[in-house]
Design a protein around this motif. Structure first.
Motif, PDB file in Angstrom:
ATOM      1  N   TYR A  14      -3.630  -7.028   3.126  1.00 52.11           N
ATOM      2  CA  TYR A  14      -3.131  -8.321   3.609  1.00 52.11           C
ATOM      3  C   TYR A  14      -3.342  -8.366   5.122  1.00 52.11           C
ATOM      4  O   TYR A  14      -2.794  -7.501   5.826  1.00 52.11           O
ATOM      5  N   ILE A  17      -3.364  -5.274   7.336  1.00 53.98           N
ATOM      6  CA  ILE A  17      -2.744  -4.149   6.610  1.00 53.98           C
ATOM      7  C   ILE A  17      -3.616  -3.748   5.417  1.00 53.98           C
ATOM      8  O   ILE A  17      -3.880  -4.570   4.533  1.00 53.98           O
ATOM      9  N   VAL A  19      -3.998  -1.889   1.950  1.00 56.82           N
ATOM     10  CA  VAL A  19      -3.103  -1.402   0.890  1.00 56.82           C
ATOM     11  C   VAL A  19      -3.896  -0.551  -0.108  1.00 56.82           C
ATOM     12  O   VAL A  19      -3.605   0.631  -0.293  1.00 56.82           O
ATOM     13  N   ALA A  38       5.225   4.496  -7.796  1.00 58.15           N
ATOM     14  CA  ALA A  38       6.491   4.105  -7.192  1.00 58.15           C
ATOM     15  C   ALA A  38       6.383   2.725  -6.546  1.00 58.15           C
ATOM     16  O   ALA A  38       5.292   2.156  -6.437  1.00 58.15           O
ATOM     17  N   ASN A  39       7.530   2.220  -6.109  1.00 63.70           N
ATOM     18  CA  ASN A  39       7.582   0.984  -5.327  1.00 63.70           C
ATOM     19  C   ASN A  39       6.592   1.029  -4.185  1.00 63.70           C
ATOM     20  O   ASN A  39       6.551   2.012  -3.451  1.00 63.70           O
ATOM     21  N   GLY A  40       5.831  -0.052  -4.030  1.00 65.59           N
ATOM     22  CA  GLY A  40       4.956  -0.137  -2.862  1.00 65.59           C
ATOM     23  C   GLY A  40       3.667   0.656  -2.964  1.00 65.59           C
ATOM     24  O   GLY A  40       2.904   0.738  -2.002  1.00 65.59           O
ATOM     25  N   ALA A  41       3.380   1.223  -4.135  1.00 65.82           N
ATOM     26  CA  ALA A  41       2.152   2.011  -4.295  1.00 65.82           C
ATOM     27  C   ALA A  41       0.898   1.131  -4.257  1.00 65.82           C
ATOM     28  O   ALA A  41      -0.203   1.620  -4.024  1.00 65.82           O
ATOM     29  N   GLY A  42       1.083  -0.168  -4.526  1.00 60.50           N
ATOM     30  CA  GLY A  42      -0.059  -1.090  -4.497  1.00 60.50           C
ATOM     31  C   GLY A  42      -0.455  -1.606  -5.873  1.00 60.50           C
ATOM     32  O   GLY A  42      -1.516  -2.206  -6.036  1.00 60.50           O
ATOM     33  N   LYS A  43       0.421  -1.429  -6.852  1.00 63.83           N
ATOM     34  CA  LYS A  43       0.085  -1.809  -8.228  1.00 63.83           C
ATOM     35  C   LYS A  43      -0.110  -3.322  -8.353  1.00 63.83           C
ATOM     36  O   LYS A  43      -1.088  -3.784  -8.934  1.00 63.83           O
ATOM     37  N   SER A  44       0.849  -4.088  -7.796  1.00 57.14           N
ATOM     38  CA  SER A  44       0.719  -5.551  -7.870  1.00 57.14           C
ATOM     39  C   SER A  44      -0.497  -6.025  -7.078  1.00 57.14           C
ATOM     40  O   SER A  44      -1.195  -6.951  -7.495  1.00 57.14           O
ATOM     41  N   THR A  45      -0.729  -5.383  -5.944  1.00 56.40           N
ATOM     42  CA  THR A  45      -1.891  -5.769  -5.124  1.00 56.40           C
ATOM     43  C   THR A  45      -3.187  -5.534  -5.905  1.00 56.40           C
ATOM     44  O   THR A  45      -4.122  -6.336  -5.825  1.00 56.40           O
ATOM     45  N   GLU A  86       4.401 -10.534 -11.631  1.00 57.91           N
ATOM     46  CA  GLU A  86       5.771 -10.041 -11.548  1.00 57.91           C
ATOM     47  C   GLU A  86       6.666 -11.241 -11.236  1.00 57.91           C
ATOM     48  O   GLU A  86       6.299 -12.118 -10.463  1.00 57.91           O
ATOM     49  N   GLU A 166       4.684  -5.534 -14.604  1.00 57.41           N
ATOM     50  CA  GLU A 166       6.073  -5.165 -14.901  1.00 57.41           C
ATOM     51  C   GLU A 166       6.741  -6.124 -15.883  1.00 57.41           C
ATOM     52  O   GLU A 166       7.780  -6.720 -15.568  1.00 57.41           O
TER      53      GLU A 166
HETATM   54  P1  ATP Z   1       6.483  -2.774  -6.663  1.00 59.77           P
HETATM   55  O1  ATP Z   1       6.584  -1.879  -7.850  1.00 59.77           O
HETATM   56  O2  ATP Z   1       7.655  -2.655  -5.747  1.00 59.77           O
HETATM   57  O3  ATP Z   1       6.115  -4.185  -7.015  1.00 59.77           O
HETATM   58  P2  ATP Z   1       3.724  -2.236  -6.022  1.00 59.77           P
HETATM   59  O4  ATP Z   1       3.217  -0.881  -6.356  1.00 59.77           O
HETATM   60  O5  ATP Z   1       3.386  -3.342  -6.943  1.00 59.77           O
HETATM   61  O6  ATP Z   1       5.284  -2.165  -5.796  1.00 59.77           O
HETATM   62  P3  ATP Z   1       2.643  -3.907  -3.961  1.00 59.77           P
HETATM   63  O7  ATP Z   1       3.564  -5.038  -4.272  1.00 59.77           O
HETATM   64  O8  ATP Z   1       1.226  -4.032  -4.340  1.00 59.77           O
HETATM   65  O9  ATP Z   1       3.209  -2.551  -4.557  1.00 59.77           O
HETATM   66  O10 ATP Z   1       2.757  -3.609  -2.396  1.00 59.77           O
HETATM   67  C1  ATP Z   1       1.950  -2.628  -1.742  1.00 59.77           C
HETATM   68  C2  ATP Z   1       2.145  -2.737  -0.237  1.00 59.77           C
HETATM   69  O11 ATP Z   1       1.646  -4.002   0.217  1.00 59.77           O
HETATM   70  C3  ATP Z   1       3.597  -2.674   0.204  1.00 59.77           C
HETATM   71  O12 ATP Z   1       3.648  -1.894   1.362  1.00 59.77           O
HETATM   72  C4  ATP Z   1       3.956  -4.110   0.494  1.00 59.77           C
HETATM   73  O13 ATP Z   1       4.914  -4.210   1.505  1.00 59.77           O
HETATM   74  C5  ATP Z   1       2.628  -4.685   0.956  1.00 59.77           C
HETATM   75  N1  ATP Z   1       2.516  -6.126   0.645  1.00 59.77           N
HETATM   76  C6  ATP Z   1       2.637  -6.699  -0.568  1.00 59.77           C
HETATM   77  N2  ATP Z   1       2.470  -8.044  -0.485  1.00 59.77           N
HETATM   78  C7  ATP Z   1       2.231  -8.327   0.819  1.00 59.77           C
HETATM   79  C8  ATP Z   1       1.964  -9.527   1.551  1.00 59.77           C
HETATM   80  N3  ATP Z   1       1.900 -10.713   0.942  1.00 59.77           N
HETATM   81  N4  ATP Z   1       1.780  -9.416   2.891  1.00 59.77           N
HETATM   82  C9  ATP Z   1       1.818  -8.200   3.513  1.00 59.77           C
HETATM   83  N5  ATP Z   1       2.065  -7.036   2.880  1.00 59.77           N
HETATM   84  C10 ATP Z   1       2.262  -7.091   1.557  1.00 59.77           C
END
Ligand code: ATP
Length: 252
Positions: A14, A17, A19, A38-45, A86, A166
């Motif tokens: 993003y 940043i 990811v 884990a949380n924030g690993a980047g799965k949703s991204t 999600e 999720e």
């Molecule tokens: P979760 O299980 O908590 O959903 P995740 O593994 O799906 O976590 P992501 O949501 O992909 O993780 O986030 C990965 C990183 O990207 C995190 O550090 C998050 O803060 C960052 N991030 C996510 N969306 C944005 C955005 N729109 N702008 C900037 N950073 C973002």
């Protein structure tokens, strides 16, 4: 064999940043592939990058024999890749039926109302509760019903690959079982599935293979049976238990 999905060396993020860091993974035809981490690993991204909502900065994404890396999200949807985000992102004030009808938008195989209503009927067969809730506003549904509607809306379009972010979070155990069952039945219908889950135990119960993500990278891959043998996976994601319980598909 041609993959349903091939992600090869993909980096994304993003703004400034970063990811995702050189992600490589594959979903074969008819597979349920889980992404755990884990949380924030980047799965949703990762799911957003596959569906074109986040641009890949490096690498290549292919669906069957087509490269989709730089396609617009609506073109990716039309190619049969459907993303259930999600948090479900339903249109709260609209009825169940209207939410489903929006899912058909832009699908050229649904050229007339009869074809659209036949597709609605297919979704109601998968989720009978939605038929009962047909005229109810989406924001008055239970969490489980909302998740079913979100998946049902995705299935309104012709679907080859379903990206699920999720889908069981926050749901009661009985509803979780039902969602897992639907995932297994969709696979039997020939739909390939990429399933993001924080709960590795649930994901492993239905997955043919899984990838473990940490801070934007794939750190492990294998079948659930292989992954539970890894100390790091057991400790971080399975409460140190080596037991793997497979969810069996049940027919209605
Ligand atoms: P979760 O299980 O908590 O959903 P995740 O593994 O799906 O976590 P992501 O949501 O992909 O993780 O986030 C990965 C990183 O990207 C995190 O550090 C998050 O803060 C960052 N991030 C996510 N969306 C944005 C955005 N729109 N702008 C900037 N950073 C973002």
């Amino acid at each position: 064999m041609v993959s349903m999905l091939d992600v090869s060396g993909v980096s994304a993020g993003y703004g400034r940043i970063g990811v995702l860091k050189e992600i490589t993974l594959r979903v074969g035809p008819g597979e349920i592939v889980a992404i755990v981490g884990a949380n924030g690993a980047g799965k949703s991204t990762l799911l957003k990058t596959i569906s074109g909502l986040v641009r890949a900065r490096r690498g290549m994404i292919r669906v069957e024999d087509q490269e989709i890396t730089h396609w617009a999200p609506e073109k990716i949807v039309r190619s049969g890749v459907r993303h259930v985000p999600e948090g479900r992102q339903l249109f709260g004030p609209l009825s169940v039926l209207d939410n489903l009808l929006l899912g058909a938008y832009g699908d050229s195989t649904l050229a007339n109302r009869k074809a659209v209503m036949a597709r609605v009927e297919q979704v109601y067969e998968i989720f009978p509760i939605l038929r009962q809730r047909n005229a109810q506003r989406a924001n008055t549904l239970s969490g489980g019903e909302q998740q079913m509607l979100a998946i049902g809306r995705a299935l309104m379009g012709t679907t080859k690959l379903l990206l699920l972010d999720e889908p069981t979070t926050g749901l009661a155990p009985l509803i979780v079982r039902e969602i897992l069952n639907v995932i297994l039945r969709l696979r039997r219908q020939g739909i390939s599935i990429l399933l993001v889950e924080q709960n590795a135990r649930l994901a492993f119960s239905v997955a043919t293979r899984a990838y473990v993500m940490e801070t934007g990278r794939v750190v492990l891959a294998g079948t659930p049976e292989q992954l539970i043998l890894e100390d790091t996976v057991r400790k971080a994601y399975l409460g140190n238990s080596p037991k793997l319980i497979r969810t069996e598909v049940t027919q209605r």
